[in-house]
Design a protein around this motif. Structure first.
Motif, mmCIF file in Angstrom:
data_model
loop_
_atom_site.group_PDB
_atom_site.id
_atom_site.type_symbol
_atom_site.label_atom_id
_atom_site.label_comp_id
_atom_site.label_asym_id
_atom_site.label_seq_id
_atom_site.Cartn_x
_atom_site.Cartn_y
_atom_site.Cartn_z
ATOM 1 N N LEU A 150 0.827 -1.207 0.000
ATOM 2 C CA LEU A 150 0.000 0.000 0.000
ATOM 3 C C LEU A 150 0.861 1.258 0.000
ATOM 4 N N LEU A 151 1.942 1.252 0.782
ATOM 5 C CA LEU A 151 2.841 2.410 0.811
ATOM 6 C C LEU A 151 3.522 2.629 -0.537
ATOM 7 N N ILE A 152 3.945 1.531 -1.173
ATOM 8 C CA ILE A 152 4.573 1.650 -2.495
ATOM 9 C C ILE A 152 3.572 2.184 -3.507
ATOM 10 N N MET A 153 2.325 1.713 -3.436
ATOM 11 C CA MET A 153 1.299 2.188 -4.362
ATOM 12 C C MET A 153 1.028 3.682 -4.150
ATOM 13 N N LEU A 154 0.913 4.113 -2.901
ATOM 14 C CA LEU A 154 0.678 5.531 -2.618
ATOM 15 C C LEU A 154 1.853 6.389 -3.079
ATOM 16 N N LEU A 155 3.072 5.907 -2.853
ATOM 17 C CA LEU A 155 4.253 6.638 -3.297
ATOM 18 C C LEU A 155 4.269 6.757 -4.815
ATOM 19 N N SER A 156 3.966 5.667 -5.510
ATOM 20 C CA SER A 156 3.990 5.713 -6.976
ATOM 21 C C SER A 156 2.880 6.610 -7.522
ATOM 22 N N ILE A 157 1.712 6.623 -6.874
ATOM 23 C CA ILE A 157 0.626 7.516 -7.317
ATOM 24 C C ILE A 157 1.032 8.972 -7.114
ATOM 25 N N PHE A 158 1.625 9.268 -5.952
ATOM 26 C CA PHE A 158 2.096 10.628 -5.700
ATOM 27 C C PHE A 158 3.115 11.034 -6.758
ATOM 28 N N CYS A 159 4.087 10.158 -7.038
ATOM 29 C CA CYS A 159 5.129 10.482 -8.010
ATOM 30 C C CYS A 159 4.565 10.588 -9.424
ATOM 31 N N LEU A 160 3.596 9.760 -9.752
ATOM 32 C CA LEU A 160 2.960 9.840 -11.067
ATOM 33 C C LEU A 160 2.309 11.206 -11.268
ATOM 34 N N ILE A 161 1.551 11.643 -10.272
ATOM 35 C CA ILE A 161 0.905 12.961 -10.359
ATOM 36 C C ILE A 161 1.956 14.056 -10.397
ATOM 37 N N ASP A 162 3.014 13.885 -9.601
ATOM 38 C CA ASP A 162 4.078 14.877 -9.546
ATOM 39 C C ASP A 162 4.783 14.995 -10.902
ATOM 40 N N VAL A 163 5.062 13.885 -11.551
ATOM 41 C CA VAL A 163 5.708 13.906 -12.869
ATOM 42 C C VAL A 163 4.794 14.577 -13.890
#
Length: 117
Positions: A6-19
């Motif tokens: 779940l933490l990896i998924m949240l981190l990747s979603i945050f980074c996806l939006i950030d990119v």
């Protein structure tokens, strides 16, 4: 460790939006599309790489250019990707003066047309 996924998924979603929201001009080392693919294909490694190496410096929480803004009299005309920058302050002032005069002339004509109807 049940929450690691779940933490990896949240981190990747945050980074996806950030990119996606980051300005192309501020992104470091690789083109935006490559960072996007890295975050999608390698969620943990791509996200960590984005945060450590690719993210614009001083980009705020959701990307941005990382470039410091200059405080000018007309901030909407500050340099942004894809926008022309005035060569001199005098020519910029002259252009804005002519735009305002043309807008006032158009308003005057529209008022005259409405009053004659």
């Amino acid at each position: 460790m049940p929450y690691l996924g779940l933490l990896i998924m949240l981190l990747s979603i945050f980074c996806l939006i950030d990119v996606i929201t980051a300005d192309d001009s501020g992104i470091r080392h690789l083109p935006k599309i490559v960072w996007l693919l890295l975050v999608i294909v390698l969620p943990l490694a791509g996200s960590l790489a984005w945060l450590l190496v690719g993210r614009p410096e001083n980009g705020g929480i959701w990307g941005g250019s990382g470039a410091s803004r200059t405080a000018s009299a007309y901030p909407e005309y500050d340099a942004r990707p894809g926008r022309a920058v005035a060569q001199s302050q005098e020519s910029d002032e002259e252009f804005l003066r002519r735009c305002r005069a043309r807008a006032e002339e158009q308003r005057r004509i529209a008022r005259e047309q409405r009053s004659s109807e």
